[in-house]
Structures are given as structure tokens and as C-alpha cells.
Design a protein around this motif. Structure first.
Motif, mmCIF file in Angstrom:
data_model
loop_
_atom_site.group_PDB
_atom_site.id
_atom_site.type_symbol
_atom_site.label_atom_id
_atom_site.label_comp_id
_atom_site.label_asym_id
_atom_site.label_seq_id
_atom_site.Cartn_x
_atom_site.Cartn_y
_atom_site.Cartn_z
ATOM 1 N N UNK A 5 0.832 -1.206 0.000
ATOM 2 C CA UNK A 5 0.000 0.000 0.000
ATOM 3 C C UNK A 5 0.872 1.264 0.000
ATOM 4 N N UNK A 6 0.290 2.343 -0.471
ATOM 5 C CA UNK A 6 1.037 3.595 -0.594
ATOM 6 C C UNK A 6 1.494 4.090 0.772
ATOM 7 N N UNK A 7 2.659 4.706 0.810
ATOM 8 C CA UNK A 7 3.211 5.254 2.051
ATOM 9 C C UNK A 7 2.972 6.769 2.072
ATOM 10 N N UNK A 8 2.329 7.224 3.136
ATOM 11 C CA UNK A 8 1.886 8.617 3.205
ATOM 12 C C UNK A 8 3.046 9.618 3.169
ATOM 13 N N UNK A 9 4.075 9.375 3.977
ATOM 14 C CA UNK A 9 5.174 10.350 4.038
ATOM 15 C C UNK A 9 6.011 10.299 2.759
ATOM 16 N N UNK A 10 6.209 9.081 2.235
ATOM 17 C CA UNK A 10 6.959 8.961 0.976
ATOM 18 C C UNK A 10 6.199 9.580 -0.194
ATOM 19 N N UNK A 11 4.874 9.650 -0.057
ATOM 20 C CA UNK A 11 4.069 10.271 -1.107
ATOM 21 C C UNK A 11 4.420 11.750 -1.275
ATOM 22 N N UNK A 12 4.786 12.386 -0.152
ATOM 23 C CA UNK A 12 5.205 13.794 -0.236
ATOM 24 C C UNK A 12 6.452 13.901 -1.107
ATOM 25 N N UNK B 120 5.405 0.550 0.334
ATOM 26 C CA UNK B 120 5.239 1.643 -0.635
ATOM 27 C C UNK B 120 4.469 1.044 -1.804
ATOM 28 N N UNK B 121 3.754 1.880 -2.523
ATOM 29 C CA UNK B 121 2.948 1.306 -3.608
ATOM 30 C C UNK B 121 3.799 1.112 -4.864
ATOM 31 N N UNK B 122 3.342 0.225 -5.697
ATOM 32 C CA UNK B 122 3.966 -0.011 -7.000
ATOM 33 C C UNK B 122 4.040 1.312 -7.766
ATOM 34 N N UNK B 123 2.986 2.120 -7.657
ATOM 35 C CA UNK B 123 2.975 3.412 -8.345
ATOM 36 C C UNK B 123 4.073 4.329 -7.813
ATOM 37 N N UNK B 124 4.229 4.374 -6.498
ATOM 38 C CA UNK B 124 5.277 5.223 -5.913
ATOM 39 C C UNK B 124 6.656 4.788 -6.400
ATOM 40 N N UNK B 125 6.866 3.467 -6.470
ATOM 41 C CA UNK B 125 8.144 2.954 -6.989
ATOM 42 C C UNK B 125 8.328 3.357 -8.449
ATOM 43 N N UNK B 126 7.250 3.341 -9.204
ATOM 44 C CA UNK B 126 7.336 3.746 -10.618
ATOM 45 C C UNK B 126 7.702 5.220 -10.764
#
Ligand code: SG4
Ligand code: ZN
Length: 307
Positions: A154-161, A258-264
Motif C-alpha cells: 500500500x502507498x506510504x503517506x510520508x513517501x508520497x510527499x 510503498x505502492x507499486x505506483x510510488x516505486x514507478x
């Protein structure tokens, strides 16, 4: 100019020793962590809890050096101390990340031969003994890196920033000041411990419970190491040239998701400067597989700490 090192076939990790002799040393990083071989604590180690504190304002600028993303920090008010660092106080210099081309690789350290999708590194330097980061980087007890494994989920909130800022530093040498609060302690998998005060997160992990001659496994074998709040620690090096043997590594057993999208989004960073042509030889010039493979642990001791 010509790049001295990278992660390509031509100038990748296996060639670093040619230009950077320290890379051939016996205290190199990363290593594979073998959890299956246990050694019980025969020595009564009395170590202090590992403690850290980072003001939420510590993250100052985000940078694309052409081989990762990095957040440069204001070390004032930050500290990491205790555990294997004993009474020395280390300050946060920067944090950065390593990742793969797919979610099944990307970490530098591996656990029982398994790689994670990525690995976050919080780089600290010993302010008790040294005057500058550069001076500390040359000393055997100069640096301490906190390592966090990233697992696709799932997506990580702080890493999303951070992910939201990366399109603004898409090219090599891009640099963007950070005007919001990105809290480094929210990137760590361990909360709890002592409650933070109002202005900064403060956390701790209790003293070493067990030793390992080489490798470790929890006493209770039915319990998975990933359920453990503790960390692994050993003496190693920087994982990029010049590969100084100056790092006390502290790797959390728990990973963060972290989400697959965040890694992308990470995988979309470019190795070449804005305005330059895409070199287009390898991977269309995107930053992927920016990890060094594990090196032998050799005679080093890998300790398991915390509970
Ligand atoms: C990354 O390439 C960072 O961007 C570097 O930071 C860092 O070097 C290097 O990794 C090695 O650090 O935690 N992976 S590691 O061992 O911190 C240093 C900079 O180049 C010296 C500033
Ligand atoms: Zn690193």
C-alpha cells in the motif's frame, strides 16, 4: 564529463575497484543477512537503547544527483545515539533511496538471499568526534546509516510527499527546496517507544537482547523476524564509491510498504541533465537498479538488537 562510476554494465559495481581501491576492502557493504544461523548471547552486553529524534522541518531540499533521489537535511536538532553507537551523538546529513526495475529487486542488503523492492538510507555523522561530515566520512566510526527495506504494497503517506516532488527534479542536477514538513522519523518502520515531544518525533529501541557470532534468529523460532521491532547492526562501508569503510549499519527488521505506483515514480527519474539528449543506450536514461549487490560478511559480527 565522463562519469567515473554508475550502475551500468560498463561502469557498474564489479568495476568500481579499478578506480576506487577501498571498494576491495574487507569491511564492505551491503551484505546478505542470514537469519537462519543463530548464535545465542554468551556475553552480557549492556548497551543503551538506540534513540533518534528528527524535527519535522529537517528536510530542506530534494536533489537528483543522477543515480537516486536524495533529501538534504538540516542536521540541527536531529540526533541518533545509543545502541551500537554508544554515547556518541550522530546528526542526520541526508537521506536517499535505492530501487530496482521491478518490485522484486532494488534493495542493497538482502535477508536470507531475498531482495526487497527498495532500501531507504538515513545517513548520519558522528558530531561527538568529528567537526565535519567530510572528516567523519574518513573515520571508522564516523558515519551511521539507518536502513529501511521497502516492500511493494500500500502507498506510504510520508513517501508520497517525496513522490509528489520528484517530477520537479526529474533530471540530473535538479534541486528543489522543500517548503513543507517531511518528517524523516515517519519513514521509519518503528514507532512506539517513547512519545515524542511537540516539535519533534523522538523514538527508541531497547537495548540489545541477543548477540550473533555471524547471524541470528529470534529465540522463538515460530516468530518471523519481520514481526520484530529490532534491528541488525554491523560495521561496513558506503555502498557507492569511494566506498569508505566508515559506516555503522543499523537495519530495521520491519519493512515499510510503498505502492507499486510510488516505486514507478522513482523509476522515472533521469540519469542525464535537463536539456541534454537522452543517451538512450541503457534503459532510456532512467534511474533504475541503483543498488550494489551484497559482499561477503567475512569475519565481521552481525548483531541482532532490540525486541
Ligand atoms: C547515495 O548515492 C547518496 O546520494 C550519496 O550521498 C551517498 O554518499 C551514497 O549513496 C552512499 O551512501 O548510505 N548508500 S550509502 O552508503 O553519503 C554519501 C551523497 O553523495 C557520502 C551526498
Ligand atoms: Zn544508500
Amino acid at each position: 564529463g565522463i562519469k567515473e562510476w554508475d550502475y551500468s554494465n560498463q561502469n557498474g559495481p564489479s568495476t568500481w575497484v579499478d578506480k576506487f581501491p577501498m571498494a576491495a576492502g574487507s569491511r564492505q557493504s551491503p551484505v546478505n543477512i542470514e537469519t537462519g544461523r543463530v548464535e545465542t548471547d554468551h556475553e552480557a552486553l549492556s548497551s543503551k537503547p538506540l534513540r533518534w529524534k528528527y524535527p519535522a522541518t529537517a528536510s530542506r531540499a530534494i536533489v537528483n544527483p543522477g543515480y537516486c533521489w536524495r533529501v538534504d537535511t538540516d542536521g540541527d536538532g536531529t540526533y541518533l545515539t545509543g545502541g551500537p553507537l554508544m554515547d556518541d551523538v550522530y546528526k542526520l546529513e541526508q537521506y536517499h533511496c535505492h530501487w530496482g526495475c521491478s518490485d522484486s529487486r532494488g534493495s542493497e542488503h538482502t535477508v536470507d538471499g531475498q531482495a526487497f523492492a527498495g532500501e531507504l538510507h538515513l545517513v548520519h555523522w558522528n558530531t561527538t568526534k568529528y567537526k565535519t561530515f567530510a572528516e567523519a566520512a574518513k573515520a571508522p566510526d564516523g558515519l551511521a546509516v539507518l536502513g529501511v527495506f521497502l516492500k511493494a504494497g500500500k502507498a506510504h503517506e510520508e513517501l508520497e510527499k517525496i513522490a509528489r516532488l520528484l517530477p520537479y527534479v526529474s533530471h540530473k542536477d535538479d534541486n528543489l527546496p522543500i517548503n513543507e514538513s517531511i518528517d524523516p522519523s515517519k519513514l521509519l518502520p518503528v514507532r512506539g517507544g517513547r512519545a515524542g515531544n511537540s516539535s519533534a518525533s523522538q523514538n527508541c529501541i531497547n537495548p540489545c537482547m541477543r548477540w550473533a557470532g555471524r547471524i541470528i534468529r529470534p529465540d522463538n523460532k515460530s516468530r518471523d523476524w519481520q514481526d520484530d521491532n529490532g534491528y541488525w547492526t554491523y560495521l561496513g562501508s558506503l555502498t557507492t564509491p569511494p566506498c569508505n569503510e566508515s559506516v555503522t549499519w543499523i537495519l530495521f527488521k520491519r519493512y515499510i510498504e510503498v505502492s507499486h505506483h510510488q516505486l514507478n515514480v522513482f523509476r522515472n527519474l533521469r540519469k542525464f541533465p535537463r536539456g541534454e539528449e537522452c543517451p538512450c543506450h541503457e534503459n532510456h536514461g532512467v534511474v533504475i537498479n541503483n543498488f550494489r549487490p551484497p559482499l561477503p560478511l567475512g569475519n565481521r559480527v552481525l548483531r541482532e538488537c532490540g525486541s
